[in-house]
Design a protein around this motif. Structure first.
Motif, PDB file in Angstrom:
ATOM      1  N   THR A  34       2.661   1.693  -3.405  1.00 63.73           N
ATOM      2  CA  THR A  34       1.765   2.203  -4.444  1.00 63.73           C
ATOM      3  C   THR A  34       1.473   3.685  -4.232  1.00 63.73           C
ATOM      4  OG1 THR A  34       0.746   0.026  -4.543  1.00 63.73           O
ATOM      5  CG2 THR A  34      -0.434   1.835  -5.603  1.00 63.73           C
ATOM      6  N   MET A  35       1.183   4.037  -2.992  1.00 65.25           N
ATOM      7  CA  MET A  35       0.860   5.425  -2.681  1.00 65.25           C
ATOM      8  C   MET A  35       2.015   6.358  -3.009  1.00 65.25           C
ATOM      9  SD  MET A  35      -1.092   5.309   0.946  1.00 65.25           S
ATOM     10  CE  MET A  35      -2.866   5.072   1.070  1.00 65.25           C
ATOM     11  N   GLN A  87      -3.621   9.129   2.082  1.00 65.05           N
ATOM     12  CA  GLN A  87      -2.482   9.163   1.167  1.00 65.05           C
ATOM     13  C   GLN A  87      -1.763  10.517   1.109  1.00 65.05           C
ATOM     14  OE1 GLN A  87      -3.349   7.551  -2.649  1.00 65.05           O
ATOM     15  NE2 GLN A  87      -1.352   8.068  -3.513  1.00 65.05           N
ATOM     16  N   GLY A 112       0.829  -1.210   0.000  1.00 68.77           N
ATOM     17  CA  GLY A 112       0.000   0.000   0.000  1.00 68.77           C
ATOM     18  C   GLY A 112       0.855   1.249   0.000  1.00 68.77           C
ATOM     19  N   LEU A 113       1.863   1.263   0.853  1.00 63.24           N
ATOM     20  CA  LEU A 113       2.735   2.428   0.928  1.00 63.24           C
ATOM     21  C   LEU A 113       3.483   2.620  -0.384  1.00 63.24           C
ATOM     22  CD1 LEU A 113       4.156   1.946   4.539  1.00 63.24           C
ATOM     23  CD2 LEU A 113       2.602   3.739   3.741  1.00 63.24           C
TER      24      LEU A 113
END
Lengths: 212, 212
Positions: A25-26, A114, A22-23
């Motif tokens: 991608t963000m 985000q 997740g991180l």
DNA sequence: ATACCAATAGTTCATCTGTACTACTGAAAT
DNA sequence: ATTTCAGTAGTACAGATGAACTATTGGTAT
């Protein structure tokens, strides 16, 4: 804006694959940020830091093995150019101040959106500090608050396991009167009315781990 | 293999932006899976489920507002074609069995690696169940275990706050003898030696929330 | 109908707990 | 040198706790 000639190099340290992904991608949706390393533990992070030379290290505090703040201290020692942004699940006051004392320059809870995370990375890269208002406010109240001594913490841990003062005394080779004194001091310092409340607030504040 | 004519439609329900993004990235790296909706709460999920018609709902148990297992029950009611895969942080036995009882067909902890998550989605879509071995084993031991009654849980919550039996009695409009009976029964059912251990094991097992 | 269980209320009793003190020791800070 | 503090140990005492019982009521399951 300007051409991203030198993107911000970020290392992600978290034991959860989902969070790492997740991180990543963000952060990589920003064109001036590049994720140069992903680690699943403090030790793994220390292993990778020299060869990947990150500008910012996004680090979870709660990981199996090495304690988060110990990992921070060590990271600051071996690779001081990396600026550390702590990212954790809980708003545990003691953990936060420990991390800050250990040398973290920023703090985020995992429920942060985000934009906020991206912003924090930018701020840290610009050699700023990023501590959310609500947290720094609460920290002011926390810092001054009475801290438990090592011994008191030890006693309180046994209290959490349901040991009586006498049993605690036996286990620690002290008089049961002394054990009682320690418990009493814990109650005062934690603002608890009895040992049960002391135990639960200690858990709430992250002084004592409950998960194994 | 076969051409992905009908990709698996997945809805992600989690209050953490990071986790949502991580799951989305992980799942969409598979070409037979498409993420059709993202929700940040149980209520939000219920709002979106009808128009997005997901095959599999990846749902966090711990979310602000509606309780996870309540959300599952409601989801099963309004949109029974969606198969629910629970994904949560902790291995709290009671939460798991509650979720399973509520109608979840699968359970994952958040530290699960990508392949495992993808596999679970596939299994659920194929109308299978996905409960990791270690969890189903422990669940067997848990199911038989004495469960606390509503009243006992209510009493135990007050115990955690440091209330004495008398204070609990006043708050619940019962005799302090009755309060004492409830506490005593909690001790037996939880296998605790005193109210403090009862409080901490209740927290450990996820019977009582400690974070607010 | 009846068996079962949660919730209620009670009694007795040994033990534990927490408060409020005092006091000594050794280490660290000033 | 002196203060300060953690850790240790003690006393006295009121009140809380938990165990081990009995017993009634009301609802649910069979």
């Amino acid at each position: 804006m300007a051409n991203p000639v030198k993107p911000i190099r970020v290392m992600i340290v978290d034991d959860h694959p989902v969070v790492r992904m997740g991180l990543k991608t963000m952060l990589e949706s920003e064109d001036d940020i590049t994720v140069v390393a992903m680690a699943d533990s403090g030790a793994d992070a220390l292993r990778q830091v020299e060869e990947t030379d990150p500008d910012v290290v996004l680090m979870d505090l709660r990981m199996p093995g090495m304690d988060g703040s110990d990992a921070i201290v060590e990271m600051r020692r071996v690779w001081p150019s990396a600026r550390i942004l702590v990212l954790t699940n809980y708003q545990e006051d003691e953990s936060i101040s420990k991390a800050i004392q250990a040398g973290a320059m920023g703090y985020l809870v995992k429920c942060t959106p985000q934009e906020e995370i991206v912003k924090a990375v930018h701020v840290l890269h610009a050699h700023g500090r990023f501590i959310p208002d609500e947290i720094s406010k609460r920290l002011l109240g926390t810092i001054g608050r009475d801290k438990l001594s090592e011994r008191e913490l030890e006693v309180l841990t046994l209290v959490c396991k349901g040991l009586s003062n006498k049993e605690i005394a036996q286990k620690l080779f002290i008089s049961d009167k002394t054990a009682r004194n320690h418990v009493s001091n814990c109650l005062i310092k934690l603002g608890a009315t009895d040992r049960t409340e002391a135990a639960t607030t200690a858990i709430k504040r992250g002084l004592i781990r409950v998960d194994d």
